[in-house]
Design a protein around this motif. Structure first.
Motif, short mmCIF file in Angstrom:
data_model
loop_
_atom_site.label_atom_id
_atom_site.label_comp_id
_atom_site.label_asym_id
_atom_site.label_seq_id
_atom_site.Cartn_x
_atom_site.Cartn_y
_atom_site.Cartn_z
N PRO A 1 5.60 68.02 2.26
CA PRO A 1 5.91 66.68 1.76
C PRO A 1 6.41 66.72 0.31
O PRO A 1 6.16 67.69 -0.40
CB PRO A 1 4.58 65.95 1.87
CG PRO A 1 3.56 67.01 1.74
CD PRO A 1 4.14 68.23 2.39
N MET A 2 7.07 65.69 -0.09
CA MET A 2 7.81 65.66 -1.35
C MET A 2 7.20 64.66 -2.33
O MET A 2 6.91 63.52 -1.98
CB MET A 2 9.26 65.26 -1.06
CG MET A 2 10.12 65.12 -2.29
SD MET A 2 11.79 64.56 -1.82
CE MET A 2 12.56 64.47 -3.44
N ASP A 3 7.03 65.12 -3.56
CA ASP A 3 6.64 64.22 -4.65
C ASP A 3 7.94 63.61 -5.19
O ASP A 3 8.67 64.24 -5.94
CB ASP A 3 5.91 65.00 -5.74
CG ASP A 3 5.53 64.13 -6.94
OD1 ASP A 3 5.82 62.91 -6.91
OD2 ASP A 3 4.96 64.67 -7.90
N GLU A 4 8.21 62.39 -4.80
CA GLU A 4 9.46 61.74 -5.15
C GLU A 4 9.67 61.64 -6.66
O GLU A 4 10.79 61.74 -7.16
CB GLU A 4 9.54 60.33 -4.56
CG GLU A 4 9.20 60.23 -3.09
CD GLU A 4 7.76 59.83 -2.86
OE1 GLU A 4 6.87 60.64 -3.21
OE2 GLU A 4 7.51 58.73 -2.34
N GLU B 1 4.77 70.55 -3.86
CA GLU B 1 5.31 69.21 -3.63
C GLU B 1 6.49 68.89 -4.56
O GLU B 1 7.14 67.86 -4.40
CB GLU B 1 4.22 68.17 -3.82
CG GLU B 1 3.09 68.29 -2.81
CD GLU B 1 1.92 67.39 -3.17
OE1 GLU B 1 2.16 66.36 -3.81
OE2 GLU B 1 0.78 67.74 -2.81
N ASN B 2 6.77 69.78 -5.48
CA ASN B 2 7.88 69.58 -6.41
C ASN B 2 9.18 70.00 -5.74
O ASN B 2 9.83 70.97 -6.12
CB ASN B 2 7.66 70.37 -7.70
CG ASN B 2 6.53 69.81 -8.54
OD1 ASN B 2 6.08 68.69 -8.32
ND2 ASN B 2 6.06 70.58 -9.49
N ILE B 3 9.55 69.24 -4.74
CA ILE B 3 10.72 69.57 -3.92
C ILE B 3 11.95 68.91 -4.52
O ILE B 3 11.99 67.69 -4.73
CB ILE B 3 10.49 69.12 -2.47
CG1 ILE B 3 9.34 69.94 -1.87
CG2 ILE B 3 11.75 69.27 -1.64
CD1 ILE B 3 8.75 69.35 -0.62
N ALA C 1 15.08 65.85 0.09
CA ALA C 1 15.59 65.39 -1.21
C ALA C 1 16.79 64.47 -0.99
O ALA C 1 16.93 63.42 -1.63
CB ALA C 1 15.96 66.58 -2.09
N ILE C 2 17.68 64.87 -0.09
CA ILE C 2 18.83 64.02 0.24
C ILE C 2 18.36 62.71 0.87
O ILE C 2 18.86 61.62 0.53
CB ILE C 2 19.79 64.75 1.21
CG1 ILE C 2 20.34 66.01 0.55
CG2 ILE C 2 20.92 63.83 1.65
CD1 ILE C 2 21.09 66.92 1.51
#
Length: 418
Positions: A137-140, A177-179, A185-186
């Motif tokens: 999962p991604m940290d937005e 999570e720092n993606i 990301a896109i």
């Protein structure tokens, strides 16, 4: 609670499920007869044609499917790139919607390639690009401003130079999570945060318009560069599986096709790992247990339900030795050939039929999971029993895959339950 996106072969599932896959192999050189292909959901009963199936022919056809699926993914991603460039050239709501549709279309194709992972192949060996392609999962807030932190992220840090190299270096830097790159990301750039209980994110196209939102120029640049980087990584995978030409430098496919029974083991490792550890485990059980939207795979677009179907379909493709190509692809629209099913059926037809039926059940169950997934996981939701049913089917098929491996001489193939 977050989980490592690049699940290692021996680390599977939300609760430490492990797949221990030691190679106690026999030769697998005995010839088998190829069962006639049957539609998904049907158990094969037709008389077999005369063509012989061996480990070598199964491995060669698998390589053909892998190359075709990655090639289709690249073509779909190039359509996404075209839509992204049109959008950033003149941002509008209509062009943003077109880019979103292109992302969704490409994900349908890419999701099927997940069945080619988890055995140290070119996508997820130590140097592989999987973490750049599909980490989550991604940290937005690591990328852009979010609710409560409008000035956060690499985009709003004008000292950070946005290039392919810098984004690759920033990806998962100082935390998994720092993606900063890849599909998600896109996805975040196109949809923004999902703050709507009943639908996806609603990022406005004006986020990319100078004078409407701070750092709109950097947001356009970021979206363009991260899309280009995805294209580069997909091209690498296509090249790794491209058929060898006389005199050409050896790629991964050449080595894989020479692997015989060891390559068959790898194929089953990929299917078993995706079935139990990744799809039923990290991508479904984790979200059910936490009931947290942040543990949803494609949380910004609310496309998780389709991700699950695509992953389950990828397993079915490999098992059946069949792949339906993306419309517009050159050559046959459906590829069929020597399959794992045929190899197993030569030793135990009843078992092969059970696996075929179970995998078809998993695909059918996955297709019944409603959107949005982040609502279906909640206690009391009518979608939750459907998710649990899909998980149970995937767990059962992983056990049957272990039995199948044993039937064709691959021993000590043990799925350790959570």
């Amino acid at each position: 609670m977050k989980f490592q996106a690049r699940t290692q072969l021996w680390t599977l599932g939300a609760s430490g499920a492990a797949l221990v896959l030691a190679a106690g192999l026999s030769s697998l050189n005995a010839a088998a007869q190829t069962p006639a292909h049957t539609p998904a959901g049907k158990v094969e009963t037709a008389a077999a044609p005369a063509a012989a199936v061996t480990a070598k022919t199964v491995v060669a056809h698998y390589a053909t499917l892998v190359h075709a699926n990655y090639e289709d993914t690249l073509l779909a991603a190039l359509e996404l790139q075209k839509s992204v460039r049109a959008f950033i050239a003149a941002p509008s709501q209509a062009r943003l919607e077109a880019a979103r549709k292109a992302w969704l279309d490409a994900r349908e194709v890419y999701g099927q390639t997940e069945a080619f992972r988890f055995y140290g192949g070119p996508i997820d060996d130590e140097e592989g690009p999987e973490g750049r392609i599909n980490a989550w999962p991604m940290d937005e807030s690591y990328v852009d401003g979010v609710d409560g932190k409008p000035g956060s992220g690499l985009i709003n840090d004008r000292k950070f130079k946005i290039t392919k190299a810098s984004l690759s270096e920033a990806n998962e830097k100082d935390g998994e999570e720092n993606i900063a790159t890849g599909w998600h990301a896109i996805e975040f750039m196109l949809w923004g945060q999902d703050l709507d209980d009943n639908g996806p994110g609603q990022r406005a196209h004006t986020d990319f318009v100078d004078g409407k939102t701070p750092n709109a120029d950097r947001r356009r640049l970021y979206l363009n560069v991260v899309t280009d980087l995805l294209i580069d990584d997909l091209r690498f995978l296509v090249q790794a599986w491209t058929p060898a030409k006389a005199g050409a430098k050896k790629n991964y496919r050449v080595t894989f096709e020479q692997g015989g029974s060891e390559s068959v083991r790898k194929i089953i490792v990929g299917l078993g790992s995706l079935s139990r550890g990744e799809l039923s485990g990290e991508r479904m059980e984790v979200a059910l247990n936490t009931q947290d939207q942040e543990d949803e795979h494609s949380c910004f677009s609310d496309n998780t339900h389709r991700d699950i179907v695509a992953n389950a379909t990828g397993i079915q493709n490999v098992w059946l030795g069949s792949y339906k190509r993306r419309p517009g692809a050159k050559g046959p629209q459906t590829l069929e050939g020597p399959s794992l099913r045929a190899l197993v059926a030569a030793k135990d037809k009843a078992l092969a039929d059970r696996v075929t039926a179970q995998i078809a059940q998993s695909v059918a169950d996955a297709e019944r999971i409603p959107a949005p997934f982040d609502r279906a996981i909640l206690d009391g939701s009518p979608g939750q029993p459907l998710i649990k049913k899909t998980i149970a089917s995937l767990v059962e098929q992983s056990k049957l895959l272990v039995e199948s491996a044993s039937a064709i001489g691959i021993t000590q193939l043990t799925l350790v339950e959570p």
